[in-house]
Design a protein around this motif. Sequence first.
Motif, PDB file in Angstrom:
ATOM      1  N   ALA A 113      15.119  80.105  44.062  1.00  9.39           N
ATOM      2  CA  ALA A 113      13.750  79.573  44.000  1.00  9.39           C
ATOM      3  C   ALA A 113      13.569  78.410  44.968  1.00  9.39           C
ATOM      4  O   ALA A 113      12.473  78.138  45.420  1.00  9.39           O
ATOM      5  CB  ALA A 113      13.429  79.114  42.577  1.00  9.39           C
ATOM      6  N   ARG A 123      14.398  74.952  30.047  1.00  8.77           N
ATOM      7  CA  ARG A 123      13.622  74.100  30.937  1.00  8.77           C
ATOM      8  C   ARG A 123      13.832  72.623  30.595  1.00  8.77           C
ATOM      9  O   ARG A 123      13.960  71.777  31.482  1.00  8.77           O
ATOM     10  CB  ARG A 123      12.146  74.490  30.869  1.00  8.77           C
ATOM     11  CG  ARG A 123      11.332  73.781  31.923  1.00  8.77           C
ATOM     12  CD  ARG A 123       9.996  74.431  32.184  1.00  8.77           C
ATOM     13  NE  ARG A 123       9.195  73.496  32.942  1.00  8.77           N
ATOM     14  CZ  ARG A 123       8.584  73.760  34.086  1.00  8.77           C
ATOM     15  NH1 ARG A 123       8.635  74.948  34.619  1.00  8.77           N
ATOM     16  NH2 ARG A 123       7.902  72.833  34.726  1.00  8.77           N
ATOM     17  N   PHE A 141      16.771  67.234  36.700  1.00  6.73           N
ATOM     18  CA  PHE A 141      15.989  67.522  37.901  1.00  6.73           C
ATOM     19  C   PHE A 141      14.697  66.708  37.815  1.00  6.73           C
ATOM     20  O   PHE A 141      13.601  67.243  37.724  1.00  6.73           O
ATOM     21  CB  PHE A 141      15.689  69.027  37.919  1.00  6.73           C
ATOM     22  CG  PHE A 141      15.423  69.585  39.282  1.00  6.73           C
ATOM     23  CD1 PHE A 141      16.465  69.928  40.122  1.00  6.73           C
ATOM     24  CD2 PHE A 141      14.134  69.787  39.724  1.00  6.73           C
ATOM     25  CE1 PHE A 141      16.230  70.452  41.376  1.00  6.73           C
ATOM     26  CE2 PHE A 141      13.890  70.313  40.984  1.00  6.73           C
ATOM     27  CZ  PHE A 141      14.937  70.649  41.803  1.00  6.73           C
ATOM     28  N   LEU A 152      13.137  81.327  34.421  1.00 14.13           N
ATOM     29  CA  LEU A 152      12.030  82.090  34.999  1.00 14.13           C
ATOM     30  C   LEU A 152      11.847  83.434  34.293  1.00 14.13           C
ATOM     31  O   LEU A 152      10.766  84.006  34.303  1.00 14.13           O
ATOM     32  CB  LEU A 152      12.326  82.322  36.496  1.00 14.13           C
ATOM     33  CG  LEU A 152      11.243  82.925  37.368  1.00 14.13           C
ATOM     34  CD1 LEU A 152      10.020  82.009  37.440  1.00 14.13           C
ATOM     35  CD2 LEU A 152      11.777  83.190  38.769  1.00 14.13           C
ATOM     36  N   CYS A 167       6.103  75.555  38.741  1.00 18.50           N
ATOM     37  CA  CYS A 167       7.322  75.296  39.533  1.00 18.50           C
ATOM     38  C   CYS A 167       7.986  73.961  39.197  1.00 18.50           C
ATOM     39  O   CYS A 167       7.377  72.902  39.309  1.00 18.50           O
ATOM     40  CB  CYS A 167       6.966  75.321  41.010  1.00 18.50           C
ATOM     41  SG  CYS A 167       8.388  74.994  42.062  1.00 18.50           S
ATOM     42  N   LEU A 168       9.247  74.048  38.859  1.00 15.14           N
ATOM     43  CA  LEU A 168      10.014  72.847  38.529  1.00 15.14           C
ATOM     44  C   LEU A 168      10.387  72.066  39.791  1.00 15.14           C
ATOM     45  O   LEU A 168      10.679  70.875  39.730  1.00 15.14           O
ATOM     46  CB  LEU A 168      11.282  73.281  37.790  1.00 15.14           C
ATOM     47  CG  LEU A 168      12.019  72.251  36.986  1.00 15.14           C
ATOM     48  CD1 LEU A 168      11.183  71.803  35.807  1.00 15.14           C
ATOM     49  CD2 LEU A 168      13.332  72.844  36.479  1.00 15.14           C
ATOM     50  N   LEU A 172      -0.176  74.869  51.654  1.00 14.99           N
ATOM     51  CA  LEU A 172       0.285  75.672  50.507  1.00 14.99           C
ATOM     52  C   LEU A 172      -0.832  76.607  50.041  1.00 14.99           C
ATOM     53  O   LEU A 172      -0.596  77.757  49.685  1.00 14.99           O
ATOM     54  CB  LEU A 172       0.684  74.756  49.347  1.00 14.99           C
ATOM     55  CG  LEU A 172       2.044  74.074  49.450  1.00 14.99           C
ATOM     56  CD1 LEU A 172       2.110  72.850  48.539  1.00 14.99           C
ATOM     57  CD2 LEU A 172       3.166  75.049  49.072  1.00 14.99           C
ATOM     58  N   LEU A 231      18.039  78.011  40.955  1.00 21.86           N
ATOM     59  CA  LEU A 231      17.717  76.883  41.831  1.00 21.86           C
ATOM     60  C   LEU A 231      17.960  77.259  43.297  1.00 21.86           C
ATOM     61  O   LEU A 231      17.180  76.912  44.177  1.00 21.86           O
ATOM     62  CB  LEU A 231      18.533  75.645  41.457  1.00 21.86           C
ATOM     63  CG  LEU A 231      18.151  75.000  40.119  1.00 21.86           C
ATOM     64  CD1 LEU A 231      19.089  73.862  39.776  1.00 21.86           C
ATOM     65  CD2 LEU A 231      16.709  74.498  40.137  1.00 21.86           C
ATOM     66  N   ARG A 243       3.686  88.792  35.028  1.00 19.27           N
ATOM     67  CA  ARG A 243       3.659  88.615  33.584  1.00 19.27           C
ATOM     68  C   ARG A 243       3.666  89.990  32.934  1.00 19.27           C
ATOM     69  O   ARG A 243       3.274  90.973  33.549  1.00 19.27           O
ATOM     70  CB  ARG A 243       2.401  87.861  33.131  1.00 19.27           C
ATOM     71  CG  ARG A 243       2.341  86.396  33.560  1.00 19.27           C
ATOM     72  CD  ARG A 243       3.408  85.540  32.889  1.00 19.27           C
ATOM     73  NE  ARG A 243       3.320  84.139  33.288  1.00 19.27           N
ATOM     74  CZ  ARG A 243       3.959  83.610  34.332  1.00 19.27           C
ATOM     75  NH1 ARG A 243       4.736  84.354  35.105  1.00 19.27           N
ATOM     76  NH2 ARG A 243       3.824  82.323  34.610  1.00 19.27           N
ATOM     77  N   PRO A 266       3.272  77.318  31.535  1.00 16.05           N
ATOM     78  CA  PRO A 266       4.643  76.920  31.153  1.00 16.05           C
ATOM     79  C   PRO A 266       5.700  77.117  32.245  1.00 16.05           C
ATOM     80  O   PRO A 266       6.696  76.413  32.267  1.00 16.05           O
ATOM     81  CB  PRO A 266       4.958  77.814  29.944  1.00 16.05           C
ATOM     82  CG  PRO A 266       3.843  78.777  29.800  1.00 16.05           C
ATOM     83  CD  PRO A 266       2.677  78.312  30.612  1.00 16.05           C
TER      84      PRO A 266
HETATM   85  C1  HEM Z   1       8.908  78.442  39.462  1.00 17.85           C
HETATM   86  C2  HEM Z   1       6.651  78.452  43.751  1.00 17.85           C
HETATM   87  C3  HEM Z   1      10.056  75.540  45.608  1.00 17.85           C
HETATM   88  C4  HEM Z   1      12.450  75.741  41.435  1.00 17.85           C
HETATM   89  C5  HEM Z   1       7.988  78.665  40.465  1.00 17.85           C
HETATM   90  C6  HEM Z   1       6.780  79.432  40.309  1.00 17.85           C
HETATM   91  C7  HEM Z   1       6.164  79.456  41.523  1.00 17.85           C
HETATM   92  C8  HEM Z   1       6.969  78.680  42.437  1.00 17.85           C
HETATM   93  C9  HEM Z   1       4.870  80.172  41.873  1.00 17.85           C
HETATM   94  C10 HEM Z   1       6.251  80.029  39.012  1.00 17.85           C
HETATM   95  C11 HEM Z   1       6.653  81.438  38.813  1.00 17.85           C
HETATM   96  C12 HEM Z   1       5.940  82.040  37.613  1.00 17.85           C
HETATM   97  O1  HEM Z   1       4.846  81.633  37.233  1.00 17.85           O
HETATM   98  O2  HEM Z   1       6.472  82.999  37.061  1.00 17.85           O
HETATM   99  C13 HEM Z   1       7.381  77.658  44.612  1.00 17.85           C
HETATM  100  C14 HEM Z   1       6.989  77.352  45.976  1.00 17.85           C
HETATM  101  C15 HEM Z   1       7.939  76.533  46.493  1.00 17.85           C
HETATM  102  C16 HEM Z   1       8.940  76.319  45.466  1.00 17.85           C
HETATM  103  C17 HEM Z   1       5.719  77.867  46.653  1.00 17.85           C
HETATM  104  C18 HEM Z   1       8.046  75.922  47.861  1.00 17.85           C
HETATM  105  C19 HEM Z   1       7.046  75.714  48.660  1.00 17.85           C
HETATM  106  C20 HEM Z   1      10.978  75.308  44.640  1.00 17.85           C
HETATM  107  C21 HEM Z   1      12.139  74.465  44.779  1.00 17.85           C
HETATM  108  C22 HEM Z   1      12.830  74.550  43.603  1.00 17.85           C
HETATM  109  C23 HEM Z   1      12.088  75.433  42.721  1.00 17.85           C
HETATM  110  C24 HEM Z   1      12.483  73.661  46.018  1.00 17.85           C
HETATM  111  C25 HEM Z   1      14.113  73.886  43.190  1.00 17.85           C
HETATM  112  C26 HEM Z   1      15.115  73.636  43.937  1.00 17.85           C
HETATM  113  C27 HEM Z   1      11.696  76.496  40.563  1.00 17.85           C
HETATM  114  C28 HEM Z   1      12.115  76.806  39.203  1.00 17.85           C
HETATM  115  C29 HEM Z   1      11.106  77.595  38.643  1.00 17.85           C
HETATM  116  C30 HEM Z   1      10.083  77.753  39.666  1.00 17.85           C
HETATM  117  C31 HEM Z   1      13.402  76.340  38.529  1.00 17.85           C
HETATM  118  C32 HEM Z   1      11.078  78.203  37.237  1.00 17.85           C
HETATM  119  C33 HEM Z   1      10.251  77.394  36.287  1.00 17.85           C
HETATM  120  C34 HEM Z   1      10.107  78.060  34.940  1.00 17.85           C
HETATM  121  O3  HEM Z   1      10.298  79.268  34.801  1.00 17.85           O
HETATM  122  O4  HEM Z   1       9.813  77.330  33.980  1.00 17.85           O
HETATM  123  N1  HEM Z   1       8.079  78.202  41.765  1.00 17.85           N
HETATM  124  N2  HEM Z   1       8.563  77.024  44.350  1.00 17.85           N
HETATM  125  N3  HEM Z   1      10.971  75.859  43.379  1.00 17.85           N
HETATM  126  N4  HEM Z   1      10.472  77.065  40.796  1.00 17.85           N
HETATM  127 FE1  HEM Z   1       9.458  76.948  42.528  1.00 17.85          FE
END
Ligand code: HEM
Length: 399
Positions: free
Chosen positions: A239, A96, A103, A85, A351-352, A280, A236, A291, A348
């Motif tokens: 997030a 990633r 994952f 992130l 959300c993973l 959502l 993990l 950013r 890029p």
């Molecule tokens: C990235 C939202 C649940 C893992 C993100 C980002 C958002 C987001 C907005 C992008 C951040 C950016 O653009 O800088 C959400 C929401 C969730 C949720 C609203 C639940 C409703 C989860 C879950 C996991 C997770 C359950 C894993 C267990 C990640 C990871 C990233 C990420 C690893 C980083 C991806 C990257 O940087 O390439 N999430 N997330 N998220 N999320 Fe989620």
Amino acid sequence: MTDTELLFNPFLPDFDADPYPHYQRMRDQDPVHEHPLGFWLVTRYDDVTALLRAKLSVESGNLAGGPIADQFQQLEDSTRALSMLDRDPPDHTRLRALVTKVFTVKAIAALEPMVTDLVDRSLDRVADGGRVDLIDELAFPLPFAVISEMLGTPPADHERLRELSGTLVRSLEVQTDPAVIQAINDAEFELTEMMRDIIEWKRANPADDLLTALIAAEHDGDRLTEDELVAQVLLLYVAGHETTVNLIGNGAIALLRNPDQLALLRATPGLAANAVEELLRYDSPVQQSRRITVAPHTIGGREIPAGAFVIAGLASANRDDRHFGPDANDLRIDRADARTHVSFGAGPHHCLGAALARLEGRLALGKLVTRFPNLSLDGDVAWNGRLNLRGAAKLPVTV
Ligand code: HEM
């Protein structure tokens, strides 16, 4: 300038109960806003999606200076800064790719029986309660239990992990209080040490879980270093936890405050997946992404200088009538384009964990409303006071 003169003032007392009129004002009056506190705020749907897809940075070292740079500079110096992130390509791409290897959508789909069981057990406790707090009984424990079970962390560590990740999650938003910044750094230090111990234990006790798979993950002959592994596991946890708490909590509130939509969902369970998309969109569990510009960058016709901290207003974009039409402020669980929301980001860093969050949201909210036909709010919702991971801290209901 006083607080009351700020065009965008998230410190107003009514802000967390309903930030949406504030975002609407920004979209209409100054959609690419330079804030006196030293950040930029982008609020229209088209600008937010363009910003997230542009080749901008997430690495704090690119900030030009000022108080926000100071807060995030501390992050840059920590192990956590190695999380995907917080990294740009080429690091982001390889981190990633390695995590995506294990994952997978298939691995997440296989979790359905486990998540179903956890939801049913939470709802059994709700059924016994009469008047209960849905955050304490369902929204908070479920995502934590799911991610802990997936990773295979030792149960004896769960309580401390939960406390510490609850503090660390506050690093995802701008903080001005030095005591909070210190608490975040302390939590990070302790969590990093704990995670190193857990990884060492897991190396000696491999099992059929995500942590074992991450330790072994290989992509094009590449592997995660020890520090990178710690950073991805912490990510993990952070997030994957409070984000989903907010999906379940904010989603339940939205349904309870819109009885016609709640009735529609009960009458048409097949709408559950689309209802989760609309929930959502309607009340985004993560309200912002950040950013950093590495060169002057024009967005919405306005030039942002290099080294600026730019907030992409996800929650605002999700209510933009220029994209979602004149009823953008209404909850409509059968909305055809609900899934075009940006609650999971775009580009890029999309959300993973989106598939996992969708699974948890669908099972938790779907089962909650069908099992309790008389579910109703029973007291005031208390908000958690957070600007980014905005959600309910207390959600009293009767069943
Ligand atoms: C990235 C939202 C649940 C893992 C993100 C980002 C958002 C987001 C907005 C992008 C951040 C950016 O653009 O800088 C959400 C929401 C969730 C949720 C609203 C639940 C409703 C989860 C879950 C996991 C997770 C359950 C894993 C267990 C990640 C990871 C990233 C990420 C690893 C980083 C991806 C990257 O940087 O390439 N999430 N997330 N998220 N999320 Fe989620």
